[in-house]
Design a protein around this motif. Sequence first.
Motif, PDB file in Angstrom:
ATOM      1  N   VAL A 283     -11.861  -3.778  -8.754  1.00 49.92           N
ATOM      2  CA  VAL A 283     -11.044  -2.592  -8.526  1.00 49.92           C
ATOM      3  C   VAL A 283     -10.259  -2.768  -7.222  1.00 49.92           C
ATOM      4  N   HIS A 284      -8.967  -2.471  -7.269  1.00 43.56           N
ATOM      5  CA  HIS A 284      -8.132  -2.561  -6.075  1.00 43.56           C
ATOM      6  C   HIS A 284      -6.966  -1.590  -6.221  1.00 43.56           C
ATOM      7  N   ASP A 285      -6.353  -1.251  -5.102  1.00 47.32           N
ATOM      8  CA  ASP A 285      -5.158  -0.420  -5.105  1.00 47.32           C
ATOM      9  C   ASP A 285      -4.079  -1.153  -4.322  1.00 47.32           C
ATOM     10  N   GLY A 286      -3.085  -0.472  -3.814  1.00 47.08           N
ATOM     11  CA  GLY A 286      -2.049  -1.137  -3.037  1.00 47.08           C
ATOM     12  C   GLY A 286      -1.182  -0.143  -2.306  1.00 47.08           C
ATOM     13  N   GLU A 287      -0.830  -0.497  -1.049  1.00 50.83           N
ATOM     14  CA  GLU A 287       0.063   0.347  -0.269  1.00 50.83           C
ATOM     15  C   GLU A 287       0.691  -0.477   0.837  1.00 50.83           C
ATOM     16  N   ALA A 288       1.810   0.020   1.361  1.00 54.01           N
ATOM     17  CA  ALA A 288       2.500  -0.618   2.478  1.00 54.01           C
ATOM     18  C   ALA A 288       2.303   0.243   3.718  1.00 54.01           C
TER      19      ALA A 288
ATOM     20  N   ALA B 131       7.281  -8.574  -6.665  1.00 57.00           N
ATOM     21  CA  ALA B 131       7.546  -7.149  -6.481  1.00 57.00           C
ATOM     22  C   ALA B 131       7.650  -6.802  -5.007  1.00 57.00           C
ATOM     23  N   HIS B 132       8.335  -5.701  -4.747  1.00 60.15           N
ATOM     24  CA  HIS B 132       8.441  -5.145  -3.400  1.00 60.15           C
ATOM     25  C   HIS B 132       8.115  -3.662  -3.459  1.00 60.15           C
ATOM     26  N   PHE B 133       7.314  -3.208  -2.486  1.00 60.66           N
ATOM     27  CA  PHE B 133       6.924  -1.801  -2.442  1.00 60.66           C
ATOM     28  C   PHE B 133       7.046  -1.258  -1.025  1.00 60.66           C
ATOM     29  N   ARG B 134       7.387  -0.009  -0.951  1.00 61.06           N
ATOM     30  CA  ARG B 134       7.275   0.762   0.289  1.00 61.06           C
ATOM     31  C   ARG B 134       6.334   1.925   0.026  1.00 61.06           C
ATOM     32  N   GLY B 135       5.500   2.245   1.005  1.00 57.89           N
ATOM     33  CA  GLY B 135       4.566   3.357   0.844  1.00 57.89           C
ATOM     34  C   GLY B 135       3.523   3.039  -0.202  1.00 57.89           C
ATOM     35  N   HIS B 136       3.234   4.018  -1.057  1.00 61.46           N
ATOM     36  CA  HIS B 136       2.215   3.855  -2.089  1.00 61.46           C
ATOM     37  C   HIS B 136       2.699   2.888  -3.168  1.00 61.46           C
ATOM     38  N   ALA B 137       1.847   1.948  -3.542  1.00 64.82           N
ATOM     39  CA  ALA B 137       2.205   0.982  -4.587  1.00 64.82           C
ATOM     40  C   ALA B 137       1.426   1.242  -5.867  1.00 64.82           C
ATOM     41  N   TYR B 138       0.083   1.164  -5.806  1.00 62.44           N
ATOM     42  CA  TYR B 138      -0.741   1.285  -7.004  1.00 62.44           C
ATOM     43  C   TYR B 138      -1.934   2.188  -6.744  1.00 62.44           C
ATOM     44  N   ASP B 139      -2.306   2.960  -7.745  1.00 60.34           N
ATOM     45  CA  ASP B 139      -3.600   3.644  -7.747  1.00 60.34           C
ATOM     46  C   ASP B 139      -4.710   2.617  -7.992  1.00 60.34           C
ATOM     47  N   PRO B 140      -5.978   2.961  -7.693  1.00 57.00           N
ATOM     48  CA  PRO B 140      -7.075   2.028  -8.002  1.00 57.00           C
ATOM     49  C   PRO B 140      -7.078   1.650  -9.480  1.00 57.00           C
ATOM     50  N   HIS B 141      -7.178   0.343  -9.748  1.00 58.94           N
ATOM     51  CA  HIS B 141      -7.183  -0.156 -11.120  1.00 58.94           C
ATOM     52  C   HIS B 141      -7.806  -1.543 -11.114  1.00 58.94           C
ATOM     53  N   PHE B 142      -7.974  -2.125 -12.294  1.00 61.95           N
ATOM     54  CA  PHE B 142      -8.451  -3.498 -12.365  1.00 61.95           C
ATOM     55  C   PHE B 142      -7.759  -4.208 -13.528  1.00 61.95           C
ATOM     56  N   HIS B 143      -7.887  -5.528 -13.542  1.00 59.55           N
ATOM     57  CA  HIS B 143      -7.311  -6.354 -14.600  1.00 59.55           C
ATOM     58  C   HIS B 143      -8.424  -7.132 -15.289  1.00 59.55           C
ATOM     59  N   ASP B 144      -8.185  -7.490 -16.533  1.00 59.48           N
ATOM     60  CA  ASP B 144      -9.102  -8.360 -17.264  1.00 59.48           C
ATOM     61  C   ASP B 144      -8.875  -9.825 -16.920  1.00 59.48           C
ATOM     62  N   ASP B 145      -7.848 -10.105 -16.136  1.00 59.51           N
ATOM     63  CA  ASP B 145      -7.457 -11.468 -15.821  1.00 59.51           C
ATOM     64  C   ASP B 145      -7.882 -11.847 -14.403  1.00 59.51           C
ATOM     65  N   TYR B 146      -7.841 -13.145 -14.108  1.00 60.29           N
ATOM     66  CA  TYR B 146      -7.904 -13.612 -12.728  1.00 60.29           C
ATOM     67  C   TYR B 146      -6.525 -13.403 -12.107  1.00 60.29           C
ATOM     68  N   SER B 147      -6.487 -12.830 -10.913  1.00 59.59           N
ATOM     69  CA  SER B 147      -5.225 -12.552 -10.225  1.00 59.59           C
ATOM     70  C   SER B 147      -5.138 -13.443  -8.995  1.00 59.59           C
ATOM     71  N   ILE B 148      -4.071 -14.216  -8.882  1.00 60.70           N
ATOM     72  CA  ILE B 148      -3.918 -15.133  -7.760  1.00 60.70           C
ATOM     73  C   ILE B 148      -2.465 -15.087  -7.300  1.00 60.70           C
ATOM     74  N   GLY B 149      -2.253 -14.845  -6.010  1.00 62.03           N
ATOM     75  CA  GLY B 149      -0.896 -14.707  -5.512  1.00 62.03           C
ATOM     76  C   GLY B 149      -0.844 -14.855  -4.009  1.00 62.03           C
ATOM     77  N   TYR B 150       0.311 -14.511  -3.435  1.00 65.74           N
ATOM     78  CA  TYR B 150       0.445 -14.578  -1.978  1.00 65.74           C
ATOM     79  C   TYR B 150       1.466 -13.547  -1.515  1.00 65.74           C
ATOM     80  N   THR B 151       1.328 -13.145  -0.263  1.00 67.97           N
ATOM     81  CA  THR B 151       2.240 -12.183   0.347  1.00 67.97           C
ATOM     82  C   THR B 151       3.440 -12.920   0.903  1.00 67.97           C
ATOM     83  N   GLU B 152       4.612 -12.463   0.530  1.00 65.69           N
ATOM     84  CA  GLU B 152       5.858 -13.122   0.916  1.00 65.69           C
ATOM     85  C   GLU B 152       6.444 -12.501   2.183  1.00 65.69           C
TER      86      GLU B 152
END
Length: 279
Positions: free
Chosen positions: A73-78, A24-45
């Motif tokens: 709990v995490h959110d996301g923004e650029a 995914a690609h985002f500018r500005g606000h990406a996500y409100d605070p939320h969480f997942h039931d899964d393990y999340s593993i990734g990298y910034t491109e």
Amino acid sequence: MTASDTHWIDFNRDADTGIESLRAHFRGHAYDPHFHDDYSIGYTEQGVQQFRCRRQVQRSTPGNAFLLEPGEVHDGEAPQQDGFTYRILYLPRDWVHGQLAGLFDTLPDQFEWHVDATLSTDRRLIGSIAASFLAVHQNEARIVRDACLDQMLIQATGHLHWRRRDSEARQPLLAERARSYLHAHADEDIGLSEMAQALGTDRFRLSRAFKAAYGLAPHAYLIQWRLTQARRLLALGQTPAQVAADLGFADQSHLGRWFRRAYQLTPADYRRRCTGLPD
């Protein structure tokens, strides 16, 4: 792929494992605070990926991998104008534990995988995530996917340690009881005063204890918990209208508003991508 003026999302779900892959690609606000039931593993491109997690502001740049436990709990923004691009795998908890039991001869009883640090610059780890992402996202032969995912799990264990389930992570009793209450009554119209009375406290003490333990107020946690269950049910093929009714949302539109704020996908779009069923 979905797109707007500020973002695009390329999402896939592996039917064999339940692993979800997202670029995914985002500018500005990406996500409100939320969480997942899964393990999340990734990298910034590309760009600077900023998010709040573990009561800290994390800034991930190209060359950084990130790892989050279920429930974090995490959110996301650029923070920069050009935005950021990232790749991530959502690994179901039961799948992870099953794979680890096969990879390692001995594991602690009732173990959990605990992430030591959210960000890492380990090149081998990033390389293994990249290979696993491509294998899963592009639906490579099963033997290729298995080999890539095994190597990623082996690399990731250098940044993790085992802990007994519900031992080291144990929260104050009031907060734990409150979370159990929310889970048990998640499909109901729960009042905070009613909940506090059932737990033998008042709503102010309850709210303070809960937010200190889980990083969200009870009402916000309840919405996020419902959303994690909504993902599971939608992936099984239930319609958004059914899911909204089963999980205590006022209606399908109410579910849709919260779902988009957390995941930048509509429930119908998520269901279609997971199942191939029409909207």
